[in-house]
Design an enzyme around this catalytic site. Structure first.
Site, PDB file in Angstrom:
ATOM      1  N   GLY A  20     103.329  43.996 -22.580  1.00 53.00           N
ATOM      2  CA  GLY A  20     104.074  43.394 -21.541  1.00 53.00           C
ATOM      3  C   GLY A  20     103.582  42.095 -21.141  1.00 53.00           C
ATOM      4  O   GLY A  20     103.428  41.850 -19.950  1.00 53.00           O
ATOM      5  N   ALA A  23     106.520  37.911 -23.879  1.00 52.01           N
ATOM      6  CA  ALA A  23     107.344  38.528 -25.025  1.00 52.01           C
ATOM      7  C   ALA A  23     107.864  39.917 -24.809  1.00 52.01           C
ATOM      8  O   ALA A  23     109.189  39.991 -24.852  1.00 52.01           O
ATOM      9  CB  ALA A  23     106.793  38.604 -26.240  1.00 52.01           C
ATOM     10  N   SER A  46      99.079  47.590 -21.167  1.00 56.02           N
ATOM     11  CA  SER A  46      97.887  48.125 -20.571  1.00 56.02           C
ATOM     12  C   SER A  46      97.391  47.299 -19.634  1.00 56.02           C
ATOM     13  O   SER A  46      96.952  46.007 -19.925  1.00 56.02           O
ATOM     14  CB  SER A  46      96.894  48.448 -21.739  1.00 56.02           C
ATOM     15  OG  SER A  46      95.590  48.158 -21.193  1.00 56.02           O
ATOM     16  N   VAL A  54      98.086  32.403 -20.750  1.00 57.50           N
ATOM     17  CA  VAL A  54      98.355  30.935 -21.125  1.00 57.50           C
ATOM     18  C   VAL A  54      99.864  31.142 -21.601  1.00 57.50           C
ATOM     19  O   VAL A  54     100.482  32.089 -21.649  1.00 57.50           O
ATOM     20  CB  VAL A  54      97.478  30.269 -22.100  1.00 57.50           C
ATOM     21  CG1 VAL A  54      96.343  29.978 -21.625  1.00 57.50           C
ATOM     22  CG2 VAL A  54      97.696  31.152 -23.317  1.00 57.50           C
ATOM     23  N   LYS A  85     110.198  20.161 -15.707  1.00 57.98           N
ATOM     24  CA  LYS A  85     109.338  19.592 -16.853  1.00 57.98           C
ATOM     25  C   LYS A  85     110.632  18.925 -17.509  1.00 57.98           C
ATOM     26  O   LYS A  85     111.512  19.252 -18.207  1.00 57.98           O
ATOM     27  CB  LYS A  85     108.830  20.219 -17.699  1.00 57.98           C
ATOM     28  CG  LYS A  85     108.286  19.895 -19.010  1.00 57.98           C
ATOM     29  CD  LYS A  85     107.727  20.899 -20.090  1.00 57.98           C
ATOM     30  CE  LYS A  85     107.331  20.287 -21.457  1.00 57.98           C
ATOM     31  NZ  LYS A  85     107.092  21.166 -22.371  1.00 57.98           N
ATOM     32  N   LEU A 334     103.295  36.453 -30.016  1.00 57.01           N
ATOM     33  CA  LEU A 334     102.146  36.071 -30.768  1.00 57.01           C
ATOM     34  C   LEU A 334     101.919  37.042 -31.901  1.00 57.01           C
ATOM     35  O   LEU A 334     101.402  36.640 -32.838  1.00 57.01           O
ATOM     36  CB  LEU A 334     100.896  35.806 -29.951  1.00 57.01           C
ATOM     37  CG  LEU A 334     100.960  34.941 -28.838  1.00 57.01           C
ATOM     38  CD1 LEU A 334      99.921  35.007 -27.734  1.00 57.01           C
ATOM     39  CD2 LEU A 334     101.268  33.334 -29.346  1.00 57.01           C
ATOM     40  N   ILE A 347     107.551  30.209 -26.258  1.00 59.38           N
ATOM     41  CA  ILE A 347     108.487  31.109 -25.523  1.00 59.38           C
ATOM     42  C   ILE A 347     109.970  31.020 -26.258  1.00 59.38           C
ATOM     43  O   ILE A 347     110.849  31.767 -26.067  1.00 59.38           O
ATOM     44  CB  ILE A 347     108.518  30.778 -24.137  1.00 59.38           C
ATOM     45  CG1 ILE A 347     106.865  30.872 -23.499  1.00 59.38           C
ATOM     46  CG2 ILE A 347     109.484  31.151 -23.235  1.00 59.38           C
ATOM     47  CD1 ILE A 347     106.846  30.429 -22.049  1.00 59.38           C
TER      48      ILE A 347
HETATM   49  C1  LIG Z   1      96.111  28.107 -25.812  1.00 61.65           C
HETATM   50  C2  LIG Z   1      97.430  28.379 -25.801  1.00 61.65           C
HETATM   51  C3  LIG Z   1      98.212  27.737 -25.004  1.00 61.65           C
HETATM   52  C4  LIG Z   1      99.779  28.004 -24.838  1.00 61.65           C
HETATM   53  N1  LIG Z   1     100.687  27.534 -24.344  1.00 61.65           N
HETATM   54  C5  LIG Z   1     101.965  27.525 -24.176  1.00 61.65           C
HETATM   55  C6  LIG Z   1     103.016  26.835 -23.710  1.00 61.65           C
HETATM   56  O1  LIG Z   1     102.704  26.203 -23.010  1.00 61.65           O
HETATM   57  N2  LIG Z   1     104.401  27.253 -23.884  1.00 61.65           N
HETATM   58  C7  LIG Z   1     104.598  28.484 -24.900  1.00 61.65           C
HETATM   59  O2  LIG Z   1     105.733  28.621 -24.867  1.00 61.65           O
HETATM   60  N3  LIG Z   1     103.794  29.205 -24.937  1.00 61.65           N
HETATM   61  C8  LIG Z   1     102.525  28.710 -25.128  1.00 61.65           C
HETATM   62  N4  LIG Z   1     101.420  29.750 -25.719  1.00 61.65           N
HETATM   63  C9  LIG Z   1     101.964  30.812 -26.281  1.00 61.65           C
HETATM   64  C10 LIG Z   1     102.217  31.967 -25.268  1.00 61.65           C
HETATM   65  O3  LIG Z   1     100.629  32.224 -25.126  1.00 61.65           O
HETATM   66  C11 LIG Z   1     103.042  32.983 -25.304  1.00 61.65           C
HETATM   67  O4  LIG Z   1     104.386  32.377 -25.477  1.00 61.65           O
HETATM   68  C12 LIG Z   1     103.040  34.015 -24.539  1.00 61.65           C
HETATM   69  O5  LIG Z   1     101.979  34.239 -23.708  1.00 61.65           O
HETATM   70  C13 LIG Z   1     103.417  35.373 -25.003  1.00 61.65           C
HETATM   71  O6  LIG Z   1     102.475  35.922 -25.540  1.00 61.65           O
HETATM   72  P1  LIG Z   1     102.748  37.627 -26.081  1.00 61.65           P
HETATM   73  O7  LIG Z   1     103.519  38.373 -25.125  1.00 61.65           O
HETATM   74  O8  LIG Z   1     103.255  37.607 -27.441  1.00 61.65           O
HETATM   75  O9  LIG Z   1     101.270  38.221 -25.951  1.00 61.65           O
HETATM   76  P2  LIG Z   1     100.217  38.682 -24.764  1.00 61.65           P
HETATM   77  O10 LIG Z   1     100.761  37.873 -23.335  1.00 61.65           O
HETATM   78  O11 LIG Z   1      98.878  38.647 -25.395  1.00 61.65           O
HETATM   79  O12 LIG Z   1     100.732  39.935 -24.490  1.00 61.65           O
HETATM   80  C14 LIG Z   1     100.505  41.311 -24.977  1.00 61.65           C
HETATM   81  C15 LIG Z   1     100.816  42.250 -24.561  1.00 61.65           C
HETATM   82  O13 LIG Z   1     100.176  43.523 -25.177  1.00 61.65           O
HETATM   83  C16 LIG Z   1      99.460  44.259 -24.630  1.00 61.65           C
HETATM   84  N5  LIG Z   1      98.608  45.181 -25.616  1.00 61.65           N
HETATM   85  C17 LIG Z   1      97.970  44.785 -26.478  1.00 61.65           C
HETATM   86  N6  LIG Z   1      97.298  45.850 -27.072  1.00 61.65           N
HETATM   87  C18 LIG Z   1      97.700  46.848 -26.387  1.00 61.65           C
HETATM   88  C19 LIG Z   1      97.369  48.331 -26.452  1.00 61.65           C
HETATM   89  N7  LIG Z   1      96.523  48.800 -27.455  1.00 61.65           N
HETATM   90  N8  LIG Z   1      97.882  49.150 -25.708  1.00 61.65           N
HETATM   91  C20 LIG Z   1      98.801  48.744 -24.720  1.00 61.65           C
HETATM   92  N9  LIG Z   1      99.238  47.451 -24.664  1.00 61.65           N
HETATM   93  C21 LIG Z   1      98.604  46.599 -25.380  1.00 61.65           C
HETATM   94  C22 LIG Z   1      98.675  43.556 -23.564  1.00 61.65           C
HETATM   95  O14 LIG Z   1      98.227  44.408 -22.634  1.00 61.65           O
HETATM   96  C23 LIG Z   1      99.758  42.705 -23.055  1.00 61.65           C
HETATM   97  O15 LIG Z   1     100.471  43.107 -22.063  1.00 61.65           O
HETATM   98  C24 LIG Z   1     100.264  29.217 -25.598  1.00 61.65           C
HETATM   99  C25 LIG Z   1      99.304  30.113 -26.549  1.00 61.65           C
HETATM  100  C26 LIG Z   1      98.097  29.395 -26.688  1.00 61.65           C
HETATM  101  C27 LIG Z   1      96.853  30.345 -27.399  1.00 61.65           C
END
Ligand SMILES: Cc1cc2nc3c(=O)[nH]c(=O)nc-3n(C[C@H](O)[C@H](O)[C@H](O)COP(=O)(O)OP(=O)(O)OC[C@H]3O[C@@H](n4cnc5c(N)ncnc54)[C@H](O)[C@@H]3O)c2cc1C
Length: 501
Positions: A20, A23, A46, A54, A85, A334, A347
């Site tokens: 959650g 993404a 979780s 970030v 922006k 990610l 994003i």
């Molecule tokens: C340094 C940095 C800067 C960034 N800056 C930008 C930016 O400016 N603009 C941009 O577009 N993108 C940016 N990004 C990318 C950005 O982080 C992602 O776009 C965004 O946060 C999406 O993350 P996500 O949802 O894939 O993963 P996460 O935010 O990591 O979410 C993962 C989810 O999975 C859940 N999860 C994981 N394991 C389990 C489990 N075992 N059981 C239950 N739940 C679980 C977690 O609780 C969480 O809810 C950046 C990335 C980095 C590393």
């Protein structure tokens, strides 16, 4: 001919999203809003694990996503502490002390045979043109700290937003559209022994969440696509050296500027993203060239306001999944790919993944659908990746081993072709479906120091007086419009003040 994929046990009705973060909730919002009447959407997340914390700078395509979902801009901005922006200021990227701006606007006016840059180059050669930047409204407005929605002239812009608040906002939106949220830690992922398809998420608390189709949004953990289905990863760290970051939010000390700052340093770069209620700061660096203590100290010594928490570390590996969609699972965010934070591509790529998925949403699994999805996503990734590599490779910086190695590295042939084409002819190779438009490539290529050797013959058709009139007309129009724009934060405070502000 491809063989048909293993059929799912039943027509796809139950969609389970694992994770959650941005993404997961973007996927839940889109699926529940558009297909919620014919599919069940369940999201498992979780609180204990949390999100990456970030990802706060976006690009203009987010507006399209919101329009498709019927998300109102004022409400969204108020709920996420968002600011405007208009682009990114690249500081010390070409060389120490030299800045340029990548704006989301168009520069000048193109002719169908040749882009504006050709006319500007001729104008510059004849002493009739001022700086290329002077012909772009968004760029001038950004550096002047101005913004408004004008009735006749729509500016191209994106947002800075609070990622945690954005996920919360999308959660409310998704739940209002029928999505179900289950709190819990995924301990195991069950698969069907015959087809290899995922059948259920087993949570630590004993709950079993069954589904027909799964979306892996578990971030870098990639619990479904990698740990369960074994899909490998193509590593791009030979082109993208950065693999670590520290992030720290700080108190606001001045009105937010309507652009992201990207400041190149000795072994990476730093970001500054101003929101309504705070500023996001971070340093991105390569562990091969800078150690963690050094990076942390560099970040803390260069921030403006008081830190609102301890800097937190993030590790990452640039690259992409070998397949984004495998069996009955699609990876988004990610877990699917990560280029690096520069140019805020993730994003956008999440959104592209969701839109492609919605357009091909299967009744039952079909191999051509899966292949098509994988090809489209890999294609979009490659263009965005090349654009990011450009910033690191084309530079005059030779002051540290990091920059010397960046500028000397072999680059992908696809990027080499773009650079050579622009350098030789002033023309930009551009794929209609790719994220960054011609204007982005031109601004960054020129900003990083590539000036074309030639301009198009169409630019010769105008005599000096006509060319001067054409260029001056555009610049005067930019200046006139600029004067109509109020200060950015004055506008944001009246248009979409943060909830509770
Ligand atoms: C340094 C940095 C800067 C960034 N800056 C930008 C930016 O400016 N603009 C941009 O577009 N993108 C940016 N990004 C990318 C950005 O982080 C992602 O776009 C965004 O946060 C999406 O993350 P996500 O949802 O894939 O993963 P996460 O935010 O990591 O979410 C993962 C989810 O999975 C859940 N999860 C994981 N394991 C389990 C489990 N075992 N059981 C239950 N739940 C679980 C977690 O609780 C969480 O809810 C950046 C990335 C980095 C590393």
């Amino acid at each position: 001919m491809h063989a048909a994929a293993e059929p799912a046990p039943s027509p796809i009705r139950r969609v389970v999203i694992a994770g959650g973060g941005t993404a997961g909730w973007m996927a839940a919002a889109a699926l529940s809003r558009t297909l919620g009447k014919v599919i069940d959407v369940t999201l498992v997340e979780s609180d204990e694990i949390g999100t990456i914390g970030v990802g706060e700078a976006t690009i203009p395509t987010l507006m399209t996503f919101h329009r498709l979902l019927g998300i109102g801009e004022q409400e969204f901005m108020a709920q996420t502490q968002a600011t405007i922006k208009l682009g990114i200021n690249f500081e010390s990227w070409r060389d120490v002390g030299q800045d340029y701006f990548h704006s989301f606007g168009l520069t000048g006016t193109d002719h169908w045979t040749a882009g504006f840059q050709h006319f500007w180059m001729r104008g510059r050669e004849r002493g009739l043109a001022s700086a290329y930047d002077d012909y772009c409204l968004e760029l001038k407005a950004a550096l002047d700290g101005r913004f408004a929605h004008l009735p006749k002239r729509k500016l191209n812009y994106a947002y800075h937003l609070d990622a945690t608040l954005y996920a919360r906002y999308l959660r409310r939106f998704s739940e209002a559209n029928g999505a179900r949220r289950i709190e819990g830690k995924i301990a195991d992922v069950a698969t069907d022994p015959a087809s290899g398809c995922i059948t259920a998420l087993q949570l630590e608390n004993g709950t079993r969440v069954e589904g027909d189709f799964f979306i892996d949004c578990t971030g870098f953990r990639a619990l479904l696509i990698e740990k369960t289905l074994g899909v490998g990863f193509e590593d791009w760290s030979h082109w993208l050296f950065n693999d670590r970051a520290f992030a720290v939010p700080t108190a606001t000390v001045r009105d937010a500027v309507p652009y992201t700052r990207s400041i190149a340093g000795p072994a990476g770069w730093q970001w500054r993203i101003p929101l309504q209620h705070r500023v996001g700061n971070g340093i991105v660096y390569s562990s091969r060239y800078m150690d963690d203590d050094q990076a942390r100290d560099t970040l803390l010594s260069s921030i403006d306001g008081a830190p609102l928490r301890e800097p937190f570390a993030v590790r990452f590996r640039p690259g992409q999944r070998l397949r984004y969609w495998e069996k009955n699972c699609v990876a988004l965010g990610l877990s699917a790919s990560f280029i690096e934070p520069l140019e805020s591509t993730t994003i956008h790529l999440i959104q592209r993944g969701i839109i492609h998925l919605m357009q091909t949403f299967p009744r039952t699994l079909s191999r051509p659908d899966i292949d098509q999805y994988n090809m489209r996503m890999a294609d979009e990734l490659q263009h965005a990746r090349d654009f990011v590599i450009l910033h690191f490779n084309v530079t005059d910086r030779q002051d540290t081993p990091y920059w010397r190695d960046c500028s000397a590295m072999p680059i992908p042939d696809s990027l080499r072709h773009r650079i050579e084409l622009f350098r030789e002819t002033g023309r930009v190779f551009h794929v209609p479906t790719e994220l960054f438009a011609e204007n982005s490539w031109i601004q960054v290529m020129m900003g990083q120091g590539i000036y074309p050797r030639e301009y198009h013959r169409s630019a010769d058709l105008m005599g000096d007086a006509e060319l001067k009139g054409f260029l001056d007309g555009i610049r005067q129009d930019v200046d006139r419009t600029l004067r109509q724009l109020p200060p950015h934060m004055e506008y944001v405070r009246s248009y979409a003040p943060a909830a509770g502000a």
